[in-house]
Design an enzyme around this catalytic site. Sequence first.
Site, PDB file in Angstrom:
ATOM      1  N   HIS A  49       0.633  -1.386   0.430  1.00 40.13           N
ATOM      2  CA  HIS A  49       0.119  -0.532   0.280  1.00 40.13           C
ATOM      3  C   HIS A  49       1.237   1.268  -0.267  1.00 40.13           C
ATOM      4  O   HIS A  49       2.216   1.269   0.965  1.00 40.13           O
ATOM      5  CB  HIS A  49      -1.356   0.008   0.874  1.00 40.13           C
ATOM      6  CG  HIS A  49      -1.839  -0.830   1.021  1.00 40.13           C
ATOM      7  ND1 HIS A  49      -3.024  -1.471   0.361  1.00 40.13           N
ATOM      8  CD2 HIS A  49      -2.028  -2.158   1.976  1.00 40.13           C
ATOM      9  CE1 HIS A  49      -3.303  -2.454   0.420  1.00 40.13           C
ATOM     10  NE2 HIS A  49      -3.263  -2.715   1.804  1.00 40.13           N
ATOM     11  N   GLN A  63       1.913 -13.316   6.963  1.00 40.46           N
ATOM     12  CA  GLN A  63       0.930 -11.723   6.906  1.00 40.46           C
ATOM     13  C   GLN A  63      -0.644 -13.144   6.902  1.00 40.46           C
ATOM     14  O   GLN A  63      -0.792 -13.212   6.141  1.00 40.46           O
ATOM     15  CB  GLN A  63       0.688 -10.601   6.868  1.00 40.46           C
ATOM     16  CG  GLN A  63      -0.641  -9.911   7.461  1.00 40.46           C
ATOM     17  CD  GLN A  63      -0.154  -8.489   6.374  1.00 40.46           C
ATOM     18  OE1 GLN A  63       1.402  -7.479   6.422  1.00 40.46           O
ATOM     19  NE2 GLN A  63      -0.984  -7.716   7.263  1.00 40.46           N
ATOM     20  N   GLU A 107      -4.154 -12.437   7.374  1.00 39.43           N
ATOM     21  CA  GLU A 107      -5.324 -11.154   7.687  1.00 39.43           C
ATOM     22  C   GLU A 107      -7.252 -11.456   6.789  1.00 39.43           C
ATOM     23  O   GLU A 107      -7.585  -9.997   6.197  1.00 39.43           O
ATOM     24  CB  GLU A 107      -4.530  -9.804   6.786  1.00 39.43           C
ATOM     25  CG  GLU A 107      -4.215  -9.981   5.912  1.00 39.43           C
ATOM     26  CD  GLU A 107      -3.137  -9.236   4.986  1.00 39.43           C
ATOM     27  OE1 GLU A 107      -3.903  -7.472   5.571  1.00 39.43           O
ATOM     28  OE2 GLU A 107      -2.569  -9.516   3.880  1.00 39.43           O
ATOM     29  N   ALA A 123      -7.055  -5.499  10.126  1.00 39.27           N
ATOM     30  CA  ALA A 123      -8.154  -4.775   9.787  1.00 39.27           C
ATOM     31  C   ALA A 123      -8.647  -5.707   8.530  1.00 39.27           C
ATOM     32  O   ALA A 123      -9.639  -5.495   8.430  1.00 39.27           O
ATOM     33  CB  ALA A 123      -8.240  -2.957   9.064  1.00 39.27           C
ATOM     34  N   ASP A 124      -8.106  -5.790   8.123  1.00 41.05           N
ATOM     35  CA  ASP A 124      -8.163  -7.360   6.403  1.00 41.05           C
ATOM     36  C   ASP A 124      -9.295  -7.769   7.014  1.00 41.05           C
ATOM     37  O   ASP A 124     -10.066  -8.920   6.792  1.00 41.05           O
ATOM     38  CB  ASP A 124      -7.560  -7.743   5.568  1.00 41.05           C
ATOM     39  CG  ASP A 124      -6.849  -6.230   4.929  1.00 41.05           C
ATOM     40  OD1 ASP A 124      -7.920  -5.884   4.156  1.00 41.05           O
ATOM     41  OD2 ASP A 124      -5.627  -5.712   4.960  1.00 41.05           O
TER      42      ASP A 124
END
Length: 253
Positions: free
Chosen positions: A43, A143, A145, A170-171
């Site tokens: 991102h 990660q 997620e 968050a995801d």
Amino acid sequence: MKAAAAQASVPAPALLHQALASQAAAEFVMASGYDGTIIDLQHGEVGLEDACRMLRAIPRDRNAYAYARVGSIDAATILRLLDSGARGIVAPTVETAAQASALVTAVKYPPLGGRSLGPSRPALYDGEPYTDAGNHAVSAIIQIETRAGVENAEAIFATPGLDSVYLGPADLAVSHGLPGRGDWADGPVRDALVELSYLARGAGLTFGSYCASPAYAKALIEDGLVDYVGLGIDLVFLNRMAQDAITALRSES
């Protein structure tokens, strides 16, 4: 981050996510007291060339947690980042053992992986043989997620050569149909955090999580749920400071 590096007597490292392509920011992060950084190629505006320059801006004696999060598990991109001094590669949205294995292959020298030897920063890794020293110095970090990642965690965590697990709350929240925020005191995201922490430690891996607030990060550390935290994002910090400044300027009080 190596499992052996997580000691109860040592403060849990705090890493800042960097979405801004700035060598100066990378230096200032370390000068501020953070233990490291996660340069974000997934991102934000950081490209590969930017990330390589930012990694080289981090002092050699402070780069133990100079991490980079890639957009996908691409061996060529990962090799460039490692040769520029990245000490950990974070692979996002890992949901299968095959993806974790692909990360290890890209990050580690043989016999653990398939990383190529080539020109890089002088004396990048100390020790003999060089490939063993490099494998010890560099972390392969997955990660988790998504719900699928949590469901497949045990098989993923059994991947040889894997070093650490990083939670993307968050995801994960979005995958449960919840708002995409970072700090959860209860609910499915919190349940997943506790479960993954237990499973990771059982597999000999360290465990970390992104945190939006210092208070939440401190609570996770004090509860013994994490070995390290990602604390904040440079772009979010800048936005908040700018909002605070202009609000104070234009307030009537």
